[in-house]
Scaffold this motif. Structure first.
Motif, mmCIF file in Angstrom:
data_model
loop_
_atom_site.group_PDB
_atom_site.id
_atom_site.type_symbol
_atom_site.label_atom_id
_atom_site.label_comp_id
_atom_site.label_asym_id
_atom_site.label_seq_id
_atom_site.Cartn_x
_atom_site.Cartn_y
_atom_site.Cartn_z
ATOM 1 N N LEU A 1 0.812 -1.223 0.000
ATOM 2 C CA LEU A 1 0.000 0.000 0.000
ATOM 3 C C LEU A 1 0.844 1.271 0.000
ATOM 4 C CD1 LEU A 1 -2.707 -1.195 2.530
ATOM 5 C CD2 LEU A 1 -3.063 -0.766 0.084
ATOM 6 N N LEU A 2 2.097 1.186 0.451
ATOM 7 C CA LEU A 2 2.959 2.369 0.508
ATOM 8 C C LEU A 2 3.999 2.421 -0.608
ATOM 9 C CD1 LEU A 2 3.719 2.679 4.344
ATOM 10 C CD2 LEU A 2 2.153 4.067 2.969
ATOM 11 N N LEU A 3 4.114 1.364 -1.376
ATOM 12 C CA LEU A 3 5.233 1.276 -2.308
ATOM 13 C C LEU A 3 5.243 2.397 -3.343
ATOM 14 C CD1 LEU A 3 7.696 -0.502 -2.685
ATOM 15 C CD2 LEU A 3 6.398 -1.854 -4.343
ATOM 16 N N ASP A 4 4.061 2.901 -3.706
ATOM 17 C CA ASP A 4 4.049 3.979 -4.696
ATOM 18 C C ASP A 4 4.674 5.265 -4.163
ATOM 19 O OD1 ASP A 4 2.048 4.635 -2.918
ATOM 20 O OD2 ASP A 4 0.543 5.111 -4.447
ATOM 21 N N GLN B 1 12.513 -7.944 -4.059
ATOM 22 C CA GLN B 1 13.686 -7.386 -4.731
ATOM 23 C C GLN B 1 13.681 -7.715 -6.226
ATOM 24 O OE1 GLN B 1 15.893 -5.210 -4.127
ATOM 25 N NE2 GLN B 1 17.069 -5.548 -6.009
ATOM 26 N N ARG B 2 13.281 -8.913 -6.593
ATOM 27 C CA ARG B 2 13.227 -9.258 -8.020
ATOM 28 C C ARG B 2 12.242 -8.352 -8.757
ATOM 29 N NH1 ARG B 2 13.163 -14.425 -6.063
ATOM 30 N NH2 ARG B 2 10.975 -14.768 -6.665
ATOM 31 N N ARG B 3 11.152 -7.993 -8.100
ATOM 32 C CA ARG B 3 10.161 -7.124 -8.739
ATOM 33 C C ARG B 3 10.639 -5.672 -8.798
ATOM 34 N NH1 ARG B 3 7.842 -11.462 -6.780
ATOM 35 N NH2 ARG B 3 5.850 -12.240 -7.615
ATOM 36 N N ALA C 1 13.880 -4.662 -8.955
ATOM 37 C CA ALA C 1 15.136 -4.475 -9.694
ATOM 38 C C ALA C 1 14.979 -3.729 -11.014
ATOM 39 C CB ALA C 1 15.808 -5.831 -9.907
ATOM 40 N N PRO C 2 13.974 -4.027 -11.840
ATOM 41 C CA PRO C 2 13.858 -3.305 -13.110
ATOM 42 C C PRO C 2 13.609 -1.811 -12.949
ATOM 43 C CG PRO C 2 12.565 -5.338 -13.159
ATOM 44 C CD PRO C 2 12.971 -5.110 -11.737
ATOM 45 N N HIS C 3 13.093 -1.375 -11.805
ATOM 46 C CA HIS C 3 12.790 0.042 -11.601
ATOM 47 C C HIS C 3 14.040 0.845 -11.244
ATOM 48 C CE1 HIS C 3 8.342 -0.332 -11.704
ATOM 49 N NE2 HIS C 3 8.622 -1.573 -11.341
ATOM 50 N N GLY C 4 14.997 0.221 -10.581
ATOM 51 C CA GLY C 4 16.286 0.863 -10.336
ATOM 52 C C GLY C 4 16.293 1.952 -9.290
ATOM 53 N N THR C 5 15.231 2.095 -8.506
ATOM 54 C CA THR C 5 15.205 3.157 -7.497
ATOM 55 C C THR C 5 15.142 2.607 -6.078
ATOM 56 O OG1 THR C 5 12.802 3.284 -7.786
ATOM 57 C CG2 THR C 5 14.146 4.900 -8.984
ATOM 58 N N THR C 6 14.233 1.675 -5.851
ATOM 59 C CA THR C 6 13.990 1.123 -4.515
ATOM 60 C C THR C 6 14.578 -0.277 -4.432
ATOM 61 O OG1 THR C 6 11.896 2.339 -4.474
ATOM 62 C CG2 THR C 6 12.196 0.624 -2.810
ATOM 63 N N VAL C 7 15.151 -0.618 -3.270
ATOM 64 C CA VAL C 7 15.635 -1.978 -3.063
ATOM 65 C C VAL C 7 15.003 -2.556 -1.803
ATOM 66 C CG1 VAL C 7 17.829 -1.544 -4.226
ATOM 67 C CG2 VAL C 7 17.685 -1.290 -1.744
ATOM 68 N N THR D 1 -2.379 -5.813 -3.924
ATOM 69 C CA THR D 1 -1.460 -6.095 -5.019
ATOM 70 C C THR D 1 -0.437 -4.968 -5.114
ATOM 71 O OG1 THR D 1 -2.961 -5.018 -6.597
ATOM 72 C CG2 THR D 1 -3.164 -7.402 -6.332
ATOM 73 N N PHE D 2 0.714 -5.295 -5.664
ATOM 74 C CA PHE D 2 1.827 -4.353 -5.687
ATOM 75 C C PHE D 2 1.951 -3.677 -7.062
ATOM 76 C CE2 PHE D 2 2.649 -6.378 -1.848
ATOM 77 C CZ PHE D 2 3.825 -5.938 -1.234
ATOM 78 N N PRO D 3 2.414 -2.421 -7.083
ATOM 79 C CA PRO D 3 2.578 -1.722 -8.357
ATOM 80 C C PRO D 3 3.881 -2.085 -9.061
ATOM 81 C CG PRO D 3 3.154 -0.251 -6.551
ATOM 82 C CD PRO D 3 2.668 -1.535 -5.927
ATOM 83 N N VAL D 4 4.419 -3.271 -8.792
ATOM 84 C CA VAL D 4 5.644 -3.751 -9.468
ATOM 85 C C VAL D 4 5.433 -5.207 -9.844
ATOM 86 C CG1 VAL D 4 7.281 -2.180 -8.363
ATOM 87 C CG2 VAL D 4 6.695 -4.343 -7.223
#
Length: 299
Positions: free
Chosen positions: A128-131, A187-189, A191-197, A296-299
């Motif tokens: 819910l906070l990932l965005d 982390q696998r989800r 990784a393609p975004h390159g900002t959050t780990v 559900t997650f936005p990644v």
């Protein structure tokens, strides 16, 4: 990577927003305190707001309190809405809160308490906070696991809620194993975004309130041997803080004390059990967690 990492190595945190769950006592309090001391704007996300305010008053810095009961999806959704409205950007989400070795109880939504609080609650909150984290370069999700992820630990997909039989130790092991599997899958989800780990940590044998639900005889033994076996909460918080702030940390890494059996000592990169790296089980757990929480997650 240095293995003599101490509180003094925490980089300047001014301008960063950190949310720490379960921050009114023990490891969470020390994590919040050290981040605030370094300049972070810290949100103590706690079940008991009054106790949270009392804890916040003991910390010098920019500290606020947010009501959050990880054993209630309604509370998690309400807290996430409040946090998202108050903080357009979040730099650190530290999933620290937890319960251990409780008698069999259920959350407000009918989940076994340890699995529901330690894993499903943090899974839902993160989703819910990932965005609020994804647009922020260098942002991190840190989830606190335990050496207990190796002890009688498996994901009991045929009885996740321990309805057929119950083991305090086994349920705790399942929940802490789930914390690590969640971290690696997240982390696998990311990784393609390159900002959050996503990273993980464990405190080793640290003095906290988690021992209060141990059987009486074991609790008395822990009390007697505590000074020899357990390190103080501020030392137990260092692996979490390193996972959250050390610039050398990479996504998917796991930190814990570097001393004997991982119980004490300064934080270093450690390994987790082979079971925690089972990607098929991680994906199955992720799918089930989405179904159970409705998040559900936005990644």
């Amino acid at each position: 990577m240095s293995d003599d990492w101490t509180e003094q190595h925490i980089p300047d945190q001014h301008g960063r927003v950190a949310i720490v769950t379960g921050a009114n006592t023990g490891l969470g309090f020390e994590t919040a305190r050290m981040l605030a001391t370094r300049g972070a704007s810290v949100v103590m996300a706690v079940r008991d707001v009054e106790k949270g305010k009392q804890a916040a008053a003991r910390i010098a810095g920019d500290v606020t309190v947010q009501a959050l009961d990880l054993a209630s999806l309604d509370s998690i959704r309400s807290a996430a809405a409040d946090l998202g409205a108050a903080h357009p950007r979040i730099d650190l989400l530290i999933n620290n809160a937890g319960v251990a070795h409780t008698p069999r109880r259920t959350t407000a939504d009918g989940f076994e308490l340890q699995f529901g609080t330690n894993h499903l609650g943090h899974f839902a909150l993160t989703g819910l906070l990932l965005d609020r984290l994804l647009p922020v370069p260098g942002s991190r999700v840190v989830t606190v696991s335990s050496t207990g992820h190796r002890i009688r630990a498996a994901i009991h997909f045929d009885d996740l809620q321990w309805e057929r039989s119950y083991s305090r130790v086994g349920a705790y092991g399942q929940a802490k194993l789930a914390n690590l599997m969640f971290t690696y899958a997240l982390q696998r989800r990311l990784a393609p975004h390159g900002t959050t780990v996503a990273t993980a940590a464990h405190p080793g044998a640290a003095r906290s309130e988690l021992t209060r639900n141990l059987p009486t005889a074991l609790r008395m033994t822990v009390a007697r041997l505590g000074p020899l076996l357990f390190q103080a909460a501020d030392k137990g918080a260092l692996p979490t803080l390193r996972a959250a702030t050390d610039p050398a940390v990479r996504g998917g890494q796991y930190y814990g004390p570097g001393g004997l059996a991982g119980a004490r000592g300064l934080p270093k990169l450690v390994t987790s059990s082979p079971a925690s790296h089972d990607q098929a089980a991680q994906q199955r757990l992720w799918t089930v967690s989405e179904e159970l929480t409705g998040v559900t997650f936005p990644v």
